[in-house]
Design an enzyme around this catalytic site. Structure first.
Site, short mmCIF file in Angstrom:
data_model
loop_
_atom_site.label_atom_id
_atom_site.label_comp_id
_atom_site.label_asym_id
_atom_site.label_seq_id
_atom_site.Cartn_x
_atom_site.Cartn_y
_atom_site.Cartn_z
N GLU A 89 -5.41 1.70 -11.72
CA GLU A 89 -4.81 2.23 -10.45
C GLU A 89 -5.76 3.10 -9.65
O GLU A 89 -5.68 3.15 -8.40
CB GLU A 89 -3.74 3.35 -10.94
CG GLU A 89 -2.34 2.42 -11.48
CD GLU A 89 -1.79 1.59 -10.61
OE1 GLU A 89 -1.95 1.55 -9.42
OE2 GLU A 89 -1.48 0.46 -10.91
N TYR A 172 1.99 8.32 -5.66
CA TYR A 172 2.11 6.94 -6.11
C TYR A 172 1.34 6.64 -7.35
O TYR A 172 2.18 5.79 -8.46
CB TYR A 172 1.17 5.88 -5.16
CG TYR A 172 1.01 4.75 -5.80
CD1 TYR A 172 1.85 3.53 -5.86
CD2 TYR A 172 -0.31 4.46 -6.31
CE1 TYR A 172 1.77 2.35 -6.55
CE2 TYR A 172 -0.52 3.12 -7.11
CZ TYR A 172 0.29 2.29 -7.01
OH TYR A 172 0.10 1.09 -7.80
N ASP A 190 4.10 1.91 -3.08
CA ASP A 190 2.79 1.74 -2.58
C ASP A 190 2.87 1.02 -1.25
O ASP A 190 4.03 0.78 -0.79
CB ASP A 190 1.96 1.07 -3.39
CG ASP A 190 2.14 -0.41 -3.41
OD1 ASP A 190 3.37 -0.66 -3.42
OD2 ASP A 190 1.26 -1.39 -3.60
N CYS A 245 4.81 -11.33 0.88
CA CYS A 245 5.14 -10.36 1.80
C CYS A 245 4.06 -9.61 2.41
O CYS A 245 4.07 -8.43 2.38
CB CYS A 245 6.37 -9.73 1.68
SG CYS A 245 7.40 -8.79 2.78
N CYS A 252 7.13 -16.67 4.26
CA CYS A 252 8.57 -16.61 3.91
C CYS A 252 9.22 -17.71 3.21
O CYS A 252 10.19 -17.79 2.52
CB CYS A 252 9.29 -16.10 5.17
SG CYS A 252 8.80 -14.82 6.31
N CYS A 255 9.21 -17.00 -0.30
CA CYS A 255 9.73 -15.73 -0.83
C CYS A 255 11.14 -15.73 -1.21
O CYS A 255 12.22 -16.48 -0.64
CB CYS A 255 9.93 -14.91 0.48
SG CYS A 255 10.75 -13.24 0.28
N CYS A 261 16.68 -11.35 3.63
CA CYS A 261 15.68 -10.25 4.40
C CYS A 261 16.09 -9.89 5.98
O CYS A 261 16.23 -10.77 6.74
CB CYS A 261 14.16 -10.79 4.65
SG CYS A 261 12.86 -9.90 5.34
#
Length: 344
Positions: A89, A172, A190, A245, A252, A255, A261
């Site tokens: 991270e 975060y 995030d 995305c 898309c 997706c 969406c």
DNA sequence: GAAACGTGGGA
DNA sequence: TTCCCAAGTTT
């Protein structure tokens, strides 16, 4: 994370947003981890009920997609442990996965536990950081390892508040470590998740520059109730933003929630608001700092002033950059005009 | 809330 | 070649 809820912005985009925003603003103050579960559940339910698409309609497809398409990243394997998750991270803050991978592997091999890193010099962390960028992260990761060794017996804490208290860990990262390493239920916001939510739920192309109270409310409203599912959802929604995305050239066609969406259903309107701040680099102090540190990373021996002077011709800026590095603790000045990475 | 803080790859 | 962007945090 305390803030008073901001009023609904008047320039908020069209239809889908209106319902989300109004529902969100109707809720009381931002929820804290210490608040009663009952109150939290009720508030989230009320916010969720007004969403254009019920959370349950999003969870299934996204989680199923994640099961099939999640990348096999080393910090996602069980053997990574909380320390591996935490190291990843830190490295992934503002840095692409592909560049982190090799450095991550070397780091964990050299410092398999927080105490191992804590026992080494901070300058060694800066050196091993290589060219990942933002080297203060290396210093903070080292400082966090020291704090973990001193305050938590060498174990990465699982408590969100204790994580947040460590150097280099903000909103975060605290949520990410608690969720990914310990399977807890947290809204992990995030840049990927914020973009997915902005599009799917709010109907705009990009999220605001800085995380807003409305985004936090939305993220909590979308969080599955079950802890284990919430943890997977955090990783899945993030992966969706990273692979499908994306900021540009979103796919898309692949997706799992393109049919729900809000942004796509409204014709994918272009971002309107103020332009997102681009960061300059060429000619800045940051570039000078980068060059100076690169020289110091390449040797364990003290470096003479003259060798540092060679990296930048403008003396005032050069001196300011070096002073800044010393002030930040990234460089240690020695007698006689010599410098090195910090030993202590 | 704005600004500072690195680096490199792709469009 | 220039611009944009990549799992943010700190002051």
């Amino acid at each position: 994370m305390t803030s008073i809820d901001a009023p609904v912005t008047p320039d908020a985009p069209a239809a889908p947003v209106a319902s989300v925003a109004s529902a969100a603003s109707a809720a009381p103050e931002a929820l804290d981890a210490r608040e009663a579960p009952a109150a939290r559940g009720a508030l989230e339910a009320s916010a969720a009920s007004a969403l254009p698409t019920p959370p349950a309609e999003l969870h299934g497809p996204v989680l199923a997609w994640f099961d099939r398409h999640a990348r096999d990243l080393p910090w996602r394997r069980p053997e990574a442990g909380a320390w591996g998750v935490m190291v990843s991270e830190f490295m992934l803050q503002q840095t692409p996965v592909v560049r982190v991978l090799p450095v991550y592997e070397q780091w964990l091999a050299r410092w398999p536990r927080p105490a191992d890193l804590a026992a080494d010099a901070p300058g060694e962390a800066v050196r091993a950081w290589g060219r990942l960028g933002y080297p203060r992260r290396a210093l903070r990761l080292h400082a966090a390892a020291v704090a973990i060794t001193e305050r938590h017996r060498g174990d990465v804490p699982s408590d969100h508040g204790q994580l947040l208290a460590l150097p280099g860990i903000g909103e975060y990262t605290a949520a990410a470590v608690a969720s990914f390493a310990y399977g807890q239920r947290h809204a992990v916001l995030d840049t990927n998740v914020r973009r997915v939510f902005a599009r799917a739920a709010t109907g705009v192309q990009y999220p605001p520059n800085a995380t807003t109270a409305a985004e936090r409310r939305l993220a909590r409203a979308l969080l599955p109730q079950d802890e284990a599912t919430a943890s997977r959802w955090a990783a899945a929604s993030m992966e969706l933003g990273a692979l499908i995305c994306t900021a540009k050239n979103e796919d898309c066609g692949r997706c799992p929630i393109s049919g729900q969406c809000a942004w796509r259903l409204s014709g994918k309107p272009a971002h309107d608001g103020p332009p997102r701040r681009g960061q300059t680099y060429a000619g800045t102090d940051r570039q000078v700092r980068g060059r100076l540190l690169a020289v110091l990373r390449d040797t364990s021996d003290p470096v003479a002033q003259a060798a540092l002077d060679a990296v930048w011709d403008e003396p005032v800026q050069r001196a300011r950059a070096l002073d800044g590095l010393v002030a930040d603790g990234l460089v240690e000045p020695l007698d006689g005009g010599y410098y090195r990475l910090p030993v202590s």
